[in-house]
Design a protein around this motif. Sequence first.
Motif, mmCIF file in Angstrom:
data_model
loop_
_atom_site.group_PDB
_atom_site.id
_atom_site.type_symbol
_atom_site.label_atom_id
_atom_site.label_comp_id
_atom_site.label_asym_id
_atom_site.label_seq_id
_atom_site.Cartn_x
_atom_site.Cartn_y
_atom_site.Cartn_z
ATOM 1 N N HIS A 59 -28.521 -15.481 -8.769
ATOM 2 C CA HIS A 59 -29.817 -14.805 -8.794
ATOM 3 C C HIS A 59 -30.456 -14.953 -10.161
ATOM 4 O O HIS A 59 -29.770 -14.908 -11.184
ATOM 5 N N LEU A 60 -31.771 -15.111 -10.167
ATOM 6 C CA LEU A 60 -32.520 -15.246 -11.404
ATOM 7 C C LEU A 60 -33.759 -14.362 -11.337
ATOM 8 O O LEU A 60 -34.489 -14.381 -10.346
ATOM 9 N N TRP A 61 -33.972 -13.581 -12.396
ATOM 10 C CA TRP A 61 -35.129 -12.709 -12.509
ATOM 11 C C TRP A 61 -36.042 -13.227 -13.613
ATOM 12 O O TRP A 61 -35.593 -13.421 -14.751
ATOM 13 N N PHE A 62 -37.330 -13.420 -13.295
ATOM 14 C CA PHE A 62 -38.336 -13.795 -14.279
ATOM 15 C C PHE A 62 -39.278 -12.614 -14.466
ATOM 16 O O PHE A 62 -39.874 -12.129 -13.497
ATOM 17 N N CYS A 63 -39.415 -12.148 -15.710
ATOM 18 C CA CYS A 63 -40.171 -10.916 -15.962
ATOM 19 C C CYS A 63 -41.001 -11.058 -17.236
ATOM 20 O O CYS A 63 -40.458 -10.949 -18.338
ATOM 21 N N PRO A 64 -42.313 -11.285 -17.128
ATOM 22 C CA PRO A 64 -43.160 -11.262 -18.319
ATOM 23 C C PRO A 64 -43.237 -9.850 -18.903
ATOM 24 O O PRO A 64 -43.090 -8.852 -18.183
ATOM 25 N N ASN A 65 -43.480 -9.757 -20.189
ATOM 26 C CA ASN A 65 -43.551 -8.450 -20.850
ATOM 27 C C ASN A 65 -44.565 -7.524 -20.198
ATOM 28 O O ASN A 65 -44.347 -6.312 -20.091
#
Length: 282
Positions: free
Chosen positions: A14-20
């Motif tokens: 699993h991979l999470w991409f989260c901009p500030n």
Amino acid sequence: MSGFAAGPDPGSVHLWFCPNETLEEPLAETLAEHWLDEHEHDVARRFMFPRDRRQYLVAHVLVRRVLSLVTGVPEAEAAIWRSSRGRPFLRSAFGDGPGRPVPDFNLSHAHGHNVVAVGHGRRVGVDVERTDRAAERGLDWIVQSYSCEERARLAELPPGRQRDRATLRLWTLKEAYAKARGLGLGLPFDSFAFELADDRGVLRFRPPDDDTAERWTFVELQPRPEVLVSLAVERGREDSGPARRLFVHDGFPWGRPTPRELPLPVPHRSPPAPAGLAGRSD
């Protein structure tokens, strides 16, 4: 959330991409106050510039939220250990028995973007970069650290956007692999090499002398037009086999929205050493 509802799935990553900006600053500060451990608070206090502190807080709040979703352990209670080279590890929340592999995780953050990868019974490494990094200070200093064959292939590309993009693709792949190995910049970047597909993907991987290509799978993603993400996934234990599925999550994980599912490539095979280049560095 696939792979977690019935316990960890060794066949998935699993991979999470989260901009500030997906986590407002006051909320990030509040969550950090309650969730981060003393080491993390100490690091956060050392930042001179507010933007750097914000980046650190969002990234580490994200890590603890993800680990809570993976393990069921409350965010503030996750016991995170760090190697002598600074790589974080999660102390097992449920033991490393049959069918219950210890989750491995890795974090990368840069220029307002955060990425967390989680695997089960296998090492993972991840790196994120903005494609406009070349405009800030140029990329010649990066290329000097690459292998002979990588530098030769880059020299064949026309200067400008195409060469800069290939340079950054190689950098994120190298960072992801070195982080999965737990070596970071302690692993010389000219000791291993990637051959890239034209747009995205790894055609060949030449590992360092102490590793094998068959042990690894690599994935390149572009979650935003200006953002590159590379992921290194270890084949893992013989009883679990290689991971087959990648689940990509976007934004801060308050709930359990349906992620995007992608197939993972099969592990690479070791290529023949390039004539006149293998084992050289200059």
